[in-house]
Scaffold this active site. Structure first.
Site, PDB file in Angstrom:
ATOM      1  N   CYS A  49      -6.819  -9.018  -8.782  1.00  0.00           N
ATOM      2  CA  CYS A  49      -7.078  -9.610  -7.468  1.00  0.00           C
ATOM      3  C   CYS A  49      -8.511 -10.123  -7.317  1.00  0.00           C
ATOM      4  O   CYS A  49      -8.756 -11.171  -6.717  1.00  0.00           O
ATOM      5  CB  CYS A  49      -6.782  -8.588  -6.372  1.00  0.00           C
ATOM      6  N   GLU A 445      -0.241   3.051   2.890  1.00  0.00           N
ATOM      7  CA  GLU A 445       0.840   2.080   2.931  1.00  0.00           C
ATOM      8  C   GLU A 445       2.022   2.646   2.154  1.00  0.00           C
ATOM      9  O   GLU A 445       1.832   3.401   1.203  1.00  0.00           O
ATOM     10  CB  GLU A 445       0.418   0.752   2.304  1.00  0.00           C
ATOM     11  N   SER A 471       2.715  -2.075   3.659  1.00  0.00           N
ATOM     12  CA  SER A 471       2.193  -3.256   2.990  1.00  0.00           C
ATOM     13  C   SER A 471       2.652  -4.504   3.734  1.00  0.00           C
ATOM     14  O   SER A 471       3.678  -4.494   4.413  1.00  0.00           O
ATOM     15  CB  SER A 471       2.711  -3.299   1.559  1.00  0.00           C
TER      16      SER A 471
END
Length: 559
Positions: A49, A445, A471
């Site tokens: 990411c 999450e 999420s």
């Protein structure tokens, strides 16, 4: 021009020792006389990411130098949510938001920087950087480092959310191990954050909607060459902000937050954005509540067709004009405040003058008259089970109302084990508690749980209620952020197996069907669970507030 912050650290004969450190790195008198500007890159090698943010940081530095500034690159931590998901590591995800903001504050203030540019990526890095901007209130700008491209599996585009759901399909016998492995291998083909309209891309939209990033900078994928151009321009614009002394709180007005919530509702973005926008507003001194989200969501249609509820990913939106195309449609419909300021020094209206909106049946951004859904993508629920509020992504579920029977779990792991063992059935409402901001701690999450339910084909027949989070990839009748949380003695702590629970997205109710007298008896018998935690988790649990207030760390000292 004298730059007060850096001059106090690097100016005058008394600061000769300070300058000696800088000279050892090759800086000259001329460079030390310019504004000293930080470049905060959220970076590590934990996942794809943010793997490219250091390279983009070099482009930002070039832009700063071209504008007459002296850049200093530093890093902030990253938790890769997709890797931490379903494990104890996920407890650190929301905590990382505050640590990112704290890291930027620490570095920028300790070294007297006159401003900073922030490079964000995975989920919590976007809000963490914007919280730091609002808190420090010095010239600053943020740029999202970009999304991954979609993967391709059996001739269709996929994103990481599809892999999580495939785990549920595999457990139900609807997918072979070979098929699951094939999907796993192709789901994330490039660097960049998750491709669907999950939390990272949702909060990237928020950077533009709030006016804190350059218009059009959020949607280009990480591998798109335009990203480097935006990075250069971000650095250049930072030097302009220093000269004009335009600061984040000049931009972060209540109207700018209204714009951001409008874009959130119209896009059907992640429920995490509710927490994050409230946290940014908290740092900016702007009052933003769950009621604001509900009021705006009730009048703004969802007009974006993106995963998890829709078909497309961020790269598709980019091809159709990116976030400006969406904002332009909303502005033309009178749903945005066009006078709100941006880091460019121009208003939202001015920034969107050249934006083009594609009109076609297969467009990512739909028309206002034929929306993806008639109301905003996130619904705030209240009731006897959530007196202070809860959230539901209504656009990600075809079911609007359910009365089911509670199946109670004390942790995410316990629930996931039962689901994978096929012990959850149609009509059940899975209740997962003690996963709230303090109770977790960290408000995990639960994509592993929700995706397994959907993957088993139960997404429209099983409900889920938790004081934890979801999420942005979650879909189905999944209610999160229940407040007060179980650890604080909220009603969710009193639920027992077999209780009736009503989830009603039409009326905005979340109710526990248990008589008041029975609940009173349960409350008298309830005891807060004992925990043995230390270190960062204990520090966080001691300071974090309710999800209904953004789960911020309340630590202001007043004499």
């Amino acid at each position: 021009m004298s730059y007060k912050r850096s001059s106090a650290v690097y100016g005058g004969p008394e600061r000769a020792p300070n300058r000696a450190f800088m000279r050892s790195m090759g800086l000259t008198d001329e460079e030390l006389s310019r504004p000293i500007l930080g470049v905060a890159a959220a970076w590590n090698e934990a996942g794809p990411c943010n793997i490219h943010t250091l390279a983009l940081g070099q482009k930002v530095k070039e832009g700063i130098r071209s504008g007459g500034g002296t850049p200093r690159l530093f890093t902030a931590p990253v938790v890769i949510d997709g890797i931490a998901m379903g494990t104890q590591g996920m407890k650190y995800s929301l905590m990382s938001r505050e640590i990112i903001a704290n890291t930027v504050e620490l570095t920028v203030n300790a070294h007297g920087y006159d401003g900073f540019a922030a490079l964000s990526g995975c989920d919590k890095t976007n809000p963490g950087m914007m919280m730091a901007m609002a808190r420090l209130n010095i010239p600053s700008i943020v740029m999202y480092s970009g999304t991954t491209l979609p993967g391709s599996y059996e001739g269709r585009d996929i994103a990481i959310g599809d892999v999580y759901e495939a785990v549920g399909s595999y457990s139900a016998g609807n997918m072979t191990m070979e098929q699951l492995s094939a999907m796993e291998e192709c789901a994330i083909p490039t660097s960049g954050a998750c491709g669907g309209l999950y939390t990272a891309n949702t909060m990237a939209m928020m950077t533009e909607a709030l006016g804190l990033s350059l218009s059009g900078s959020a949607s280009p994928p990480a591998v798109d060459g335009r990203k480097a151009g935006f990075a250069f321009q971000t650095g250049k614009v930072l030097t302009d902000l220093v000269e004009s002394d335009l600061k984040p709180r000049d931009i972060l007005t209540y109207e700018s937050f209204e714009n951001a919530v409008t874009v959130l509702m119209a896009s059907g973005g992640s429920t995490n954005a509710v927490l994050h926008l409230m946290a940014i507003a908290h740092e900016a001194g702007v009052k933003l509540t769950l009621d604001d989200f509900e009021q705006i969501g009730s009048r703004v249609p969802e007009i974006v067709d993106m995963k998890p509820g829709g078909r497309y990913v961020m790269a598709d939106l980019n091809r159709e004009g990116g976030v400006p195309a969406l904002m332009k449609r909303l502005l033309d419909a009178g749903m945005l405040n066009g006078d709100a300021m941006t880091v460019s020094g121009r208003s939202i209206s001015r920034e969107l003058e050249a934006a083009q909106v594609r009109t076609a049946p297969d467009a990512v951004v739909k028309s206002m008259t034929e929306p993806f859904a008639p109301r905003g993508g996130i619904k705030v629920l209240r009731g006897t089970l959530a007196p202070d509020g809860a959230v539901l992504k209504v656009s990600a579920s075809a079911t609007r109302k359910m009365r089911g029977t509670a199946k109670v779990f004390e942790s995410e792991e316990e629930a996931f084990s039962e689901i994978m063992s096929r012990e959850v059935n149609p009509g059940d409402v899975v209740v997962i508690r003690y996963e709230g901001p303090r109770g977790g701690p960290g408000m995990r999450e639960m994509l592993s749980v929700t995706a397994a339910i959907v993957g088993q084909g139960l997404g429209e027949s099983v409900g889920l209620v938790t004081d934890g989070r979801f999420s942005g990839a979650t879909r189905g009748l999944m209610v999160g952020h229940v407040a007060p949380e179980a650890f604080e003695g909220g009603p969710i702590a009193l639920v027992e197996d077999g209780d009736g629970i009503v989830i009603d997205a039409e009326t905005g109710r979340l109710d526990l069907e248990v008589e008041a007298e029975e609940l009173s008896g349960r409350r008298e018998a309830w005891k807060r669970p004992r925990r043995d935690i230390g270190g960062l988790m204990a520090q966080y649990a001691a300071l974090v507030t309710s999800a209904a207030d953004g789960a911020v760390m309340s630590s202001r000292i007043r004499e």
